[in-house]
Design a protein around this motif. Sequence first.
Motif, PDB file in Angstrom:
ATOM      1  N   THR A   1      -4.809   1.494  17.868  1.00 36.73           N
ATOM      2  CA  THR A   1      -4.137   1.686  16.579  1.00 36.73           C
ATOM      3  C   THR A   1      -3.031   0.635  16.455  1.00 36.73           C
ATOM      4  O   THR A   1      -2.457   0.199  17.457  1.00 36.73           O
ATOM      5  CB  THR A   1      -3.533   3.099  16.424  1.00 36.73           C
ATOM      6  OG1 THR A   1      -2.619   3.336  17.495  1.00 36.73           O
ATOM      7  CG2 THR A   1      -4.626   4.158  16.419  1.00 36.73           C
TER       8      THR A   1
ATOM      9  N   ARG B   1       0.461  -0.558  14.133  1.00 37.31           N
ATOM     10  CA  ARG B   1       1.493  -0.101  13.193  1.00 37.31           C
ATOM     11  C   ARG B   1       2.494  -1.224  12.969  1.00 37.31           C
ATOM     12  O   ARG B   1       3.023  -1.801  13.921  1.00 37.31           O
ATOM     13  CB  ARG B   1       2.205   1.125  13.759  1.00 37.31           C
ATOM     14  CG  ARG B   1       3.269   1.696  12.842  1.00 37.31           C
ATOM     15  CD  ARG B   1       3.791   3.025  13.363  1.00 37.31           C
ATOM     16  NE  ARG B   1       4.557   2.900  14.588  1.00 37.31           N
ATOM     17  CZ  ARG B   1       5.886   2.879  14.652  1.00 37.31           C
ATOM     18  NH1 ARG B   1       6.605   2.970  13.559  1.00 37.31           N
ATOM     19  NH2 ARG B   1       6.497   2.761  15.806  1.00 37.31           N
TER      20      ARG B   1
ATOM     21  N   CYS C   1      -3.218  -7.571  11.210  1.00 33.93           N
ATOM     22  CA  CYS C   1      -2.196  -6.764  10.543  1.00 33.93           C
ATOM     23  C   CYS C   1      -1.722  -7.520   9.304  1.00 33.93           C
ATOM     24  O   CYS C   1      -1.257  -8.652   9.381  1.00 33.93           O
ATOM     25  CB  CYS C   1      -1.025  -6.481  11.469  1.00 33.93           C
ATOM     26  SG  CYS C   1       0.159  -5.293  10.772  1.00 33.93           S
TER      27      CYS C   1
ATOM     28  N   ASN D   1      -1.457  -2.686   6.302  1.00 35.68           N
ATOM     29  CA  ASN D   1      -2.859  -2.387   6.583  1.00 35.68           C
ATOM     30  C   ASN D   1      -3.280  -3.160   7.837  1.00 35.68           C
ATOM     31  O   ASN D   1      -2.734  -4.219   8.128  1.00 35.68           O
ATOM     32  CB  ASN D   1      -3.745  -2.734   5.398  1.00 35.68           C
ATOM     33  CG  ASN D   1      -3.510  -1.792   4.229  1.00 35.68           C
ATOM     34  OD1 ASN D   1      -2.956  -0.711   4.392  1.00 35.68           O
ATOM     35  ND2 ASN D   1      -3.915  -2.195   3.048  1.00 35.68           N
ATOM     36  N   TRP D   2      -4.258  -2.640   8.564  1.00 34.73           N
ATOM     37  CA  TRP D   2      -4.584  -3.206   9.865  1.00 34.73           C
ATOM     38  C   TRP D   2      -6.045  -2.965  10.223  1.00 34.73           C
ATOM     39  O   TRP D   2      -6.725  -2.173   9.588  1.00 34.73           O
ATOM     40  CB  TRP D   2      -3.689  -2.587  10.945  1.00 34.73           C
ATOM     41  CG  TRP D   2      -3.911  -1.101  11.102  1.00 34.73           C
ATOM     42  CD1 TRP D   2      -3.350  -0.110  10.356  1.00 34.73           C
ATOM     43  CD2 TRP D   2      -4.787  -0.455  12.021  1.00 34.73           C
ATOM     44  NE1 TRP D   2      -3.815   1.118  10.771  1.00 34.73           N
ATOM     45  CE2 TRP D   2      -4.699   0.934  11.801  1.00 34.73           C
ATOM     46  CE3 TRP D   2      -5.640  -0.920  13.029  1.00 34.73           C
ATOM     47  CZ2 TRP D   2      -5.434   1.861  12.531  1.00 34.73           C
ATOM     48  CZ3 TRP D   2      -6.367   0.006  13.769  1.00 34.73           C
ATOM     49  CH2 TRP D   2      -6.248   1.375  13.528  1.00 34.73           C
ATOM     50  N   ASN D   3      -6.480  -3.650  11.276  1.00 32.81           N
ATOM     51  CA  ASN D   3      -7.756  -3.352  11.893  1.00 32.81           C
ATOM     52  C   ASN D   3      -7.748  -3.886  13.308  1.00 32.81           C
ATOM     53  O   ASN D   3      -6.944  -4.769  13.656  1.00 32.81           O
ATOM     54  CB  ASN D   3      -8.942  -3.916  11.119  1.00 32.81           C
ATOM     55  CG  ASN D   3     -10.130  -2.962  11.173  1.00 32.81           C
ATOM     56  OD1 ASN D   3     -10.348  -2.267  12.164  1.00 32.81           O
ATOM     57  ND2 ASN D   3     -10.896  -2.923  10.096  1.00 32.81           N
TER      58      ASN D   3
ATOM     59  N   ILE E   1      -0.008   3.950   1.650  1.00 36.94           N
ATOM     60  CA  ILE E   1      -0.093   4.349   3.042  1.00 36.94           C
ATOM     61  C   ILE E   1      -0.802   3.236   3.796  1.00 36.94           C
ATOM     62  O   ILE E   1      -1.736   2.617   3.281  1.00 36.94           O
ATOM     63  CB  ILE E   1      -0.820   5.704   3.195  1.00 36.94           C
ATOM     64  CG1 ILE E   1      -0.730   6.201   4.620  1.00 36.94           C
ATOM     65  CG2 ILE E   1      -2.246   5.625   2.735  1.00 36.94           C
ATOM     66  CD1 ILE E   1      -1.122   7.657   4.780  1.00 36.94           C
ATOM     67  N   GLU E   2      -0.330   2.921   5.000  1.00 41.26           N
ATOM     68  CA  GLU E   2      -0.951   1.880   5.796  1.00 41.26           C
ATOM     69  C   GLU E   2      -2.279   2.392   6.337  1.00 41.26           C
ATOM     70  O   GLU E   2      -2.333   3.455   6.939  1.00 41.26           O
ATOM     71  CB  GLU E   2      -0.003   1.474   6.917  1.00 41.26           C
ATOM     72  CG  GLU E   2       1.300   0.914   6.361  1.00 41.26           C
ATOM     73  CD  GLU E   2       2.376   0.706   7.404  1.00 41.26           C
ATOM     74  OE1 GLU E   2       2.220   1.149   8.556  1.00 41.26           O
ATOM     75  OE2 GLU E   2       3.380   0.091   7.049  1.00 41.26           O
ATOM     76  N   THR E   3      -3.355   1.641   6.080  1.00 35.20           N
ATOM     77  CA  THR E   3      -4.690   2.104   6.451  1.00 35.20           C
ATOM     78  C   THR E   3      -5.461   1.014   7.186  1.00 35.20           C
ATOM     79  O   THR E   3      -5.130  -0.172   7.097  1.00 35.20           O
ATOM     80  CB  THR E   3      -5.502   2.512   5.203  1.00 35.20           C
ATOM     81  OG1 THR E   3      -5.626   1.374   4.345  1.00 35.20           O
ATOM     82  CG2 THR E   3      -4.850   3.637   4.447  1.00 35.20           C
ATOM     83  N   ARG E   4      -6.499   1.455   7.869  1.00 32.49           N
ATOM     84  CA  ARG E   4      -7.425   0.540   8.528  1.00 32.49           C
ATOM     85  C   ARG E   4      -8.303  -0.086   7.446  1.00 32.49           C
ATOM     86  O   ARG E   4      -8.851   0.629   6.609  1.00 32.49           O
ATOM     87  CB  ARG E   4      -8.263   1.328   9.528  1.00 32.49           C
ATOM     88  CG  ARG E   4      -9.067   0.484  10.428  1.00 32.49           C
ATOM     89  CD  ARG E   4      -9.693   1.308  11.542  1.00 32.49           C
ATOM     90  NE  ARG E   4     -10.074   0.401  12.597  1.00 32.49           N
ATOM     91  CZ  ARG E   4     -10.048   0.680  13.880  1.00 32.49           C
ATOM     92  NH1 ARG E   4      -9.666   1.872  14.287  1.00 32.49           N
ATOM     93  NH2 ARG E   4     -10.401  -0.220  14.751  1.00 32.49           N
ATOM     94  N   GLU E   5      -8.425  -1.423   7.459  1.00 32.95           N
ATOM     95  CA  GLU E   5      -9.134  -2.112   6.375  1.00 32.95           C
ATOM     96  C   GLU E   5      -9.809  -3.366   6.918  1.00 32.95           C
ATOM     97  O   GLU E   5      -9.240  -4.088   7.737  1.00 32.95           O
ATOM     98  CB  GLU E   5      -8.123  -2.491   5.291  1.00 32.95           C
ATOM     99  CG  GLU E   5      -8.713  -3.132   4.080  1.00 32.95           C
ATOM    100  CD  GLU E   5      -7.662  -3.455   3.029  1.00 32.95           C
ATOM    101  OE1 GLU E   5      -7.788  -4.512   2.396  1.00 32.95           O
ATOM    102  OE2 GLU E   5      -6.719  -2.670   2.844  1.00 32.95           O
TER     103      GLU E   5
ATOM    104  N   GLY F   1       0.832  -1.196   0.000  1.00 37.85           N
ATOM    105  CA  GLY F   1       0.000   0.000   0.000  1.00 37.85           C
ATOM    106  C   GLY F   1       0.866   1.245   0.000  1.00 37.85           C
ATOM    107  O   GLY F   1       2.005   1.210   0.455  1.00 37.85           O
TER     108      GLY F   1
END
Length: 177
Positions: free
Chosen positions: A108, A110, A83, A88-90, A51-55, A49
């Motif tokens: 959050t 990371r 992760c 990307n993370w949630n 930018i690392e985003t919440r998904e 990605g």
Amino acid sequence: MTSLLAFNNTGTAASFKVQAELFQISSHTLLIEFKLLGPLAQVVWPSPGVIETREDGLWKTTCLEAFLSSGDQKNDPYFEINCSPNGNWNAYSFGSYRDGMTPSPNITVRLKERSTEANEAHFQIEIQNSSPWEIKSYGLTAVIEFSNGEKSYWALRHPGSAADFHDKAGWNPLATH
């Protein structure tokens, strides 16, 4: 590091090892390290990605996960952390076993470090909570998808007849020092 167990250690999964460890860095910060050992060219890696985003839905392919609870009973509330190797993370909270899933706004995630060599990938995941962590039990898990379409499900233990990362019988108590 603690070795995770594949639910079905057959096919492509038999060529791999997954290891993980949880560290509490401070009252608000956890660090989880994952190591994947094996022929990495056979792993389906999520696209990088920008930018690392919440998904949502990260667990549908290769994903590193943690389950964290302030209790050890089946119906105690808990968090699920996902992760992706692309960053990307949630983070979700559950009111009880597989019930009441909602995105957790206080957490959050990371991906601090990702490195790969010939047959080894290493990941460090930092998890921040705006409230102090109160963890009694945890599960460290991974979903690994392979280029031949197989998926393997890795956990500390698999207590049931199906892979179920939410089952606290497959988790560990958090050791306090």
